[in-house]
Design an enzyme around this catalytic site. Structure first.
Site, PDB file in Angstrom:
ATOM      1  N   ASN A 198      -7.083  -3.533  17.389  1.00 59.26           N
ATOM      2  CA  ASN A 198      -5.654  -3.985  18.005  1.00 59.26           C
ATOM      3  C   ASN A 198      -4.585  -3.241  17.381  1.00 59.26           C
ATOM      4  O   ASN A 198      -4.630  -2.871  16.255  1.00 59.26           O
ATOM      5  CB  ASN A 198      -5.742  -5.236  17.173  1.00 59.26           C
ATOM      6  CG  ASN A 198      -4.390  -6.135  17.197  1.00 59.26           C
ATOM      7  OD1 ASN A 198      -3.781  -5.806  18.212  1.00 59.26           O
ATOM      8  ND2 ASN A 198      -4.127  -7.004  16.286  1.00 59.26           N
ATOM      9  N   ARG A 228      49.645  40.657  -9.974  1.00 56.47           N
ATOM     10  CA  ARG A 228      48.705  41.201 -10.709  1.00 56.47           C
ATOM     11  C   ARG A 228      49.430  41.941 -11.590  1.00 56.47           C
ATOM     12  O   ARG A 228      50.617  42.341 -11.529  1.00 56.47           O
ATOM     13  CB  ARG A 228      47.609  41.640 -10.054  1.00 56.47           C
ATOM     14  CG  ARG A 228      48.071  42.842  -9.090  1.00 56.47           C
ATOM     15  CD  ARG A 228      46.999  43.790  -8.300  1.00 56.47           C
ATOM     16  NE  ARG A 228      47.728  44.723  -7.675  1.00 56.47           N
ATOM     17  CZ  ARG A 228      47.422  45.146  -6.568  1.00 56.47           C
ATOM     18  NH1 ARG A 228      46.768  44.465  -5.635  1.00 56.47           N
ATOM     19  NH2 ARG A 228      47.907  46.219  -6.021  1.00 56.47           N
ATOM     20  N   GLY A 262      -7.449  -4.216  12.727  1.00 57.20           N
ATOM     21  CA  GLY A 262      -8.337  -5.208  13.659  1.00 57.20           C
ATOM     22  C   GLY A 262      -9.004  -4.796  14.766  1.00 57.20           C
ATOM     23  O   GLY A 262      -8.594  -4.171  15.506  1.00 57.20           O
ATOM     24  N   ASN A 289      42.697  36.039   7.780  1.00 60.13           N
ATOM     25  CA  ASN A 289      41.600  36.924   7.114  1.00 60.13           C
ATOM     26  C   ASN A 289      41.507  36.604   5.546  1.00 60.13           C
ATOM     27  O   ASN A 289      42.561  36.874   4.966  1.00 60.13           O
ATOM     28  CB  ASN A 289      41.734  38.265   7.367  1.00 60.13           C
ATOM     29  CG  ASN A 289      40.558  39.207   7.092  1.00 60.13           C
ATOM     30  OD1 ASN A 289      39.623  38.926   7.669  1.00 60.13           O
ATOM     31  ND2 ASN A 289      40.856  39.765   5.880  1.00 60.13           N
ATOM     32  N   ARG A 335       0.958  -1.244   0.247  1.00 60.64           N
ATOM     33  CA  ARG A 335       0.113   0.181   0.118  1.00 60.64           C
ATOM     34  C   ARG A 335       0.846   1.316  -0.193  1.00 60.64           C
ATOM     35  O   ARG A 335       0.548   2.594  -0.073  1.00 60.64           O
ATOM     36  CB  ARG A 335      -0.954  -0.051   1.205  1.00 60.64           C
ATOM     37  CG  ARG A 335      -1.873  -0.961   1.105  1.00 60.64           C
ATOM     38  CD  ARG A 335      -2.684  -1.550   2.362  1.00 60.64           C
ATOM     39  NE  ARG A 335      -1.856  -2.400   3.223  1.00 60.64           N
ATOM     40  CZ  ARG A 335      -2.467  -2.627   4.538  1.00 60.64           C
ATOM     41  NH1 ARG A 335      -3.551  -2.337   4.888  1.00 60.64           N
ATOM     42  NH2 ARG A 335      -1.541  -3.514   5.130  1.00 60.64           N
ATOM     43  N   GLN A 352      11.614 -14.824   6.716  1.00 57.22           N
ATOM     44  CA  GLN A 352      10.209 -15.456   6.335  1.00 57.22           C
ATOM     45  C   GLN A 352      10.065 -15.429   4.867  1.00 57.22           C
ATOM     46  O   GLN A 352       9.987 -14.094   4.308  1.00 57.22           O
ATOM     47  CB  GLN A 352       9.135 -14.596   6.878  1.00 57.22           C
ATOM     48  CG  GLN A 352       7.734 -15.067   6.484  1.00 57.22           C
ATOM     49  CD  GLN A 352       6.563 -13.980   6.853  1.00 57.22           C
ATOM     50  OE1 GLN A 352       6.747 -12.922   6.875  1.00 57.22           O
ATOM     51  NE2 GLN A 352       5.470 -14.470   7.231  1.00 57.22           N
ATOM     52  N   GLY A 398       1.467 -14.057   6.412  1.00 56.85           N
ATOM     53  CA  GLY A 398       0.959 -13.376   7.211  1.00 56.85           C
ATOM     54  C   GLY A 398       1.365 -13.391   8.581  1.00 56.85           C
ATOM     55  O   GLY A 398       2.557 -13.903   8.727  1.00 56.85           O
ATOM     56  N   GLU A 457     -10.263  -9.149  11.851  1.00 56.32           N
ATOM     57  CA  GLU A 457      -9.643  -8.140  10.964  1.00 56.32           C
ATOM     58  C   GLU A 457     -10.693  -7.350  10.043  1.00 56.32           C
ATOM     59  O   GLU A 457     -11.898  -7.944   9.919  1.00 56.32           O
ATOM     60  CB  GLU A 457      -8.627  -8.785  10.019  1.00 56.32           C
ATOM     61  CG  GLU A 457      -7.504  -9.442  10.273  1.00 56.32           C
ATOM     62  CD  GLU A 457      -6.638  -8.486  11.155  1.00 56.32           C
ATOM     63  OE1 GLU A 457      -6.290  -7.326  10.551  1.00 56.32           O
ATOM     64  OE2 GLU A 457      -6.493  -8.490  12.311  1.00 56.32           O
TER      65      GLU A 457
HETATM   66  C1  UD1 Z   1      -2.097  -5.928  11.525  1.00 55.79           C
HETATM   67  C2  UD1 Z   1      -2.957  -6.457  12.580  1.00 55.79           C
HETATM   68  C3  UD1 Z   1      -4.307  -5.716  12.916  1.00 55.79           C
HETATM   69  C4  UD1 Z   1      -3.696  -4.677  13.454  1.00 55.79           C
HETATM   70  C5  UD1 Z   1      -2.765  -3.682  12.644  1.00 55.79           C
HETATM   71  C6  UD1 Z   1      -2.151  -2.721  13.647  1.00 55.79           C
HETATM   72  C7  UD1 Z   1      -2.820  -9.100  11.418  1.00 55.79           C
HETATM   73  C8  UD1 Z   1      -3.387  -9.856  10.629  1.00 55.79           C
HETATM   74  N1  UD1 Z   1      -3.540  -7.911  11.528  1.00 55.79           N
HETATM   75  O1  UD1 Z   1      -2.891  -5.246  10.369  1.00 55.79           O
HETATM   76  O2  UD1 Z   1      -5.073  -6.674  13.527  1.00 55.79           O
HETATM   77  O3  UD1 Z   1      -4.960  -3.497  13.763  1.00 55.79           O
HETATM   78  O4  UD1 Z   1      -1.606  -4.544  12.367  1.00 55.79           O
HETATM   79  O5  UD1 Z   1      -1.387  -1.815  12.879  1.00 55.79           O
HETATM   80  O6  UD1 Z   1      -1.723  -9.152  12.191  1.00 55.79           O
HETATM   81  N2  UD1 Z   1       4.555  -8.845   7.986  1.00 55.79           N
HETATM   82  C9  UD1 Z   1       5.443  -9.933   8.128  1.00 55.79           C
HETATM   83  N3  UD1 Z   1       5.146 -10.902   7.386  1.00 55.79           N
HETATM   84  C10 UD1 Z   1       3.786 -11.064   6.822  1.00 55.79           C
HETATM   85  C11 UD1 Z   1       2.855 -10.176   7.144  1.00 55.79           C
HETATM   86  C12 UD1 Z   1       3.144  -9.061   7.738  1.00 55.79           C
HETATM   87  O7  UD1 Z   1       6.582  -9.676   8.737  1.00 55.79           O
HETATM   88  O8  UD1 Z   1       3.596 -12.276   6.027  1.00 55.79           O
HETATM   89  C13 UD1 Z   1       4.744  -7.576   8.977  1.00 55.79           C
HETATM   90  C14 UD1 Z   1       4.781  -6.112   8.173  1.00 55.79           C
HETATM   91  O9  UD1 Z   1       5.959  -5.999   7.581  1.00 55.79           O
HETATM   92  C15 UD1 Z   1       4.474  -5.205   9.105  1.00 55.79           C
HETATM   93  C16 UD1 Z   1       3.390  -5.966  10.236  1.00 55.79           C
HETATM   94  O10 UD1 Z   1       3.695  -7.431   9.960  1.00 55.79           O
HETATM   95  O11 UD1 Z   1       5.471  -4.666   9.842  1.00 55.79           O
HETATM   96  C17 UD1 Z   1       2.059  -6.021  10.169  1.00 55.79           C
HETATM   97  O12 UD1 Z   1       1.708  -6.281   8.815  1.00 55.79           O
HETATM   98  P1  UD1 Z   1       0.612  -5.495   7.827  1.00 55.79           P
HETATM   99  O13 UD1 Z   1       0.393  -5.988   6.586  1.00 55.79           O
HETATM  100  O14 UD1 Z   1       0.884  -4.036   8.241  1.00 55.79           O
HETATM  101  O15 UD1 Z   1      -0.740  -5.599   8.741  1.00 55.79           O
HETATM  102  P2  UD1 Z   1      -1.832  -4.674   9.031  1.00 55.79           P
HETATM  103  O16 UD1 Z   1      -3.034  -4.887   7.745  1.00 55.79           O
HETATM  104  O17 UD1 Z   1      -1.670  -3.498   9.327  1.00 55.79           O
HETATM  105 MG    MG Z   2       0.180  -2.324   9.432  1.00 57.91          MG
END
Ligand code: UD1
Ligand code: MG
Length: 455
Positions: A170, A440, A140, A377, A16, A73, A78, A155
Site C-alpha cells: 500500500n 598615502r 502495509g 575598475n 523514527r 488532529q 492513526g 499493516e
Molecule cells: C502508512 C500505511 C501503510 C502504507 C504506508 C505507505 C497506515 C496505518 N499505514 O504506514 O499501509 O504502506 O503508509 O507509506 O495508514 N499521520 C497523521 N496522523 C496520525 C498518523 C499518521 O497525520 O495519527 C500521517 C503522518 O504524518 C504521515 C502519514 O500519516 O505523513 C502516514 O503515517 P506513518 O506513520 O508514516 O504511516 P506508515 O507507518 O508509513
Molecule cells: Mg510513513
C-alpha cells in the site's frame, strides 16, 4: 469528471526520524516533503485540499500557506483518525477524495491522475495505489483473494509470516468515494498491534459491504517511497535528484556529472547552460541560457542572466546579469545586484552592493555596502571600509572611476565620476569627479643608510 477533493496527512511527529524537525518538513532536494506532495496534488484540478496537521501544525501551515485548508488532529490516533478531522469540511459532499501521505514526496501528479481515472472507470468506492516493492518491510501489504480481487490491507506489524512475503504494498495514496469514505471511517476500530485507527481498514469495511474496491498498481516503486527514517530520506533524495537532473538535461542543460550535481526542486535553468561537477543550486534560483556554472559552486536564491560564467564560487540571494564572469573563489553575499558584463575575480567578496555594467573587481577585494557605477575598475586589494564597529556606511563610486591597488575607501565616501585614486591610498574624504586623489605617505629614500647603520 466528478468533483475532486484531497486530504493530505501531515500530523505525525515522525518518531523514527529521531529529529527535532517534524517529519513532513524534512526537505528532499531542498523542499519539505509535504510541499512536494501539495505541489503535485495542486496540479490535479482539486476543489479543496485539506491538510491534516498536528505535530508542528503552525510550521506546516506556514510552509504551505494558502495552497491548502487545514484541519487539526490534536492527538495522533492513526491515519483513519487523521482523515476524520476533515469531516467538517468534506463530509456529505458528492465526489472523489484522494488521500495522500505527507511523507511520500516522490509521488507524481500523473500517477495520481491515473489513479483517479482507474477509480472513476471502475465506478469504485475505493481504489488503492499499490506498488511492487523488492523490500516491502514496514509497508502495509495488499491481500488479494483467489480471483486476484483486493480484500484488505494488513499493516506490516499486524501481518503473519505468510502475509509479510507479499511484495505488493500500500503506497498510502487512495481514491475514495467521498461519502462512502466518511461513512466507513465511523466503523474503523483500533483493535490492532499499534492500537491505532488505520485508514487502510476502510478498504476491508467497504469490501465487506459489497462495494467495489480496486487497486491501481504503478510500475514505479521509487515514486511511492514512504519516508519514515533517515535512510529512506536519503533514498528519496537520490531518486528526486535523479528525476530533477534528468528533467533539466531533457530541457537542454548539460550536466557533466549528474551524480555530483545538486539542483533544488524549484530551480529553473535555460538551455545550453553547462553545469560542472560539485554544483549546488538551491532555493528560488533562476539561471539563463548559455551559462557555465561550476565546478564546485554553490548558488542559492539568485537570478542570473545569459552567458554568465561562475566558477568555484558561492552566491546567495542576489541578482547577477548577463555575460558576467565570477570566480574562481568569489563570494557574492545577499542583496547584491551585479549588472551585465561585470567581472568579479578571484578572492573577491561582495556584500549588499551594486556593480554597474562593465565594472571590474578582478582580484582580492572586499566590496560591501557599495554603489558602483559603470565601467569602474577596482584594483587588486580594493577595500570598502564600511563598518566602524557599530554602524555600516555606504561607499559610492561613480561611473568610470579607477581605484588603484591596495586602497581603503573609508565610508561614508563618494568617489566622483571619472576620478582616479592612487594605489595604496586610504581615502577618508570625498573625491571630486575627474580628480586624482593620493592619500598615502610620501616615499623617502635614505641613501647609504645601511653603511651608516652598520658603523
Ligand atoms: C502508512 C500505511 C501503510 C502504507 C504506508 C505507505 C497506515 C496505518 N499505514 O504506514 O499501509 O504502506 O503508509 O507509506 O495508514 N499521520 C497523521 N496522523 C496520525 C498518523 C499518521 O497525520 O495519527 C500521517 C503522518 O504524518 C504521515 C502519514 O500519516 O505523513 C502516514 O503515517 P506513518 O506513520 O508514516 O504511516 P506508515 O507507518 O508509513
Ligand atoms: Mg510513513
Amino acid at each position: 469528471m466528478s468533483n475532486r477533493y484531497a486530504v493530505i496527512l501531515a500530523a505525525g511527529q515522525g518518531t523514527r526520524m529521531k529529529s527535532k524537525l517534524y517529519k513532513v518538513l524534512h526537505p528532499v532536494c531542498g523542499k519539505p516533503m509535504v510541499q512536494h506532495v501539495v505541489d503535485q496534488v495542486s496540479k490535479l484540478n482539486i476543489k479543496e485540499i485539506v491538510t491534516i496537521t498536528g505535530h508542528g501544525a503552525e510550521m506546516v501551515k506556514e510552509q504551505l500557506g494558502s495552497s491548502s485548508k487545514y484541519a487539526l488532529q490534536e492527538e495522533q490516533l492513526g491515519t483513519a483518525h487523521a482523515v476524520m478531522q476533515a469531516r467538517e469540511m468534506l463530509e456529505g459532499k458528492e465526489g472523489v477524495t484522494i488521500v495522500v501521505c505527507g511523507d511520500t514526496p516522490l509521488i507524481k501528479h500523473e500517477t495520481m491522475e491515473a489513479l483517479f481515472k482507474h477509480h472513476e472507470e471502475l465506478s469504485a468506492k475505493a481504489t488503492i495505489l499499490t506498488a511492487h516493492a523488492e523490500s516491502p518491510f514496514g509497508y502495509g501489504r495488499v491481500i488479494r483473494n483467489e480471483q486476484a480481487m483486493v480484500e484488505k490491507i494488513v499493516e506490516h506489524k499486524d501481518a503473519s509470516e505468510e502475509e509479510r512475503k507479499i511484495k505488493e504494498i500500500n503506497t498510502g495514496t487512495y481514491c475514495f468515494d467521498n461519502k462512502a469514505l466518511f461513512e466507513a471511517l465511523n466503523k474503523v476500530t483500533n483493535n490492532n498491534v499499534q492500537g491505532e485507527y488505520y485508514l487502510p481498514d476502510v478498504i476491508e469495511i467497504l469490501k465487506n459491504e459489497g462495494e467495489i474496491v480496486t487497486a491501481y498498481q504503478t510500475a514505479d516503486f521509487e515514486e511511492t517511497l514512504g519516508v519514515n527514517d533517515r535512510v529512506a530520506l536519503s533514498h528519496a533524495e537520490t531518486f528526486m535528484k535523479k528525476r530533477i537532473n534528468e528533467e533539466h538535461m531533457r530541457n537542454g542543460v548539460t550536466i557533466i556529472d549528474p551524480s555530483n550535481t545538486y539542483i533544488g526542486a524549484d530551480v529553473k535553468i535555460g538551455s545550453d547552460t553547462v553545469l560542472y561537477p560539485g554544483t549546488i543550486l538551491s532555493g528560488n534560483t533562476l539561471i539563463g541560457s548559455d551559462c557555465v556554472i561550476g565546478p564546485h559552486t554553490e548558488i542559492s536564491d539568485c537570478h542570473i542572466g545569459d552567458q554568465t560564467v561562475i566558477r568555484q564560487s558561492a552566491a546567495y540571494d542576489s541578482h547577477i546579469g548577463s555575460q558576467v564572469n565570477i570566480g574562481p573563489f568569489a563570494h557574492i553575499r545577499p542583496q547584491s545586484d551585479i549588472h551585465d558584463e561585470v567581472k568579479i575575480g578571484n578572492f573577491v567578496e561582495v556584500k549588499k552592493s551594486v556593480f554597474g555594467k562593465g565594472s571590474k573587481a578582478s582580484h582580492l577585494s572586499y566590496i560591501g555596502d557599495a554603489e558602483i557605477g559603470k565601467d569602474v575598475n577596482l584594483g587588486c586589494g580594493s577595500i570598502t571600509v564600511n563598518y566602524d564597529g557599530k554602524n555600516k556606511y555606504l561607499t559610492k563610486i561613480e561611473d568610470g572611476v579607477f581605484i588603484g591597488c591596495n586602497s581603503n575607501l573609508v565610508a561614508p565616501v563618494i568617489i566622483g565620476e571619472g576620478a582616479y585614486v592612487a594605489a595604496g591610498s586610504t581615502i577618508t574624504e570625498d573625491v571630486p569627479g575627474e580628480a586624482l586623489s593620493i592619500a598615502r605617505a610620501r616615499q623617502v629614500n635614505k641613501e647609504n643608510y645601511v653603511q651608516k647603520f652598520n658603523k
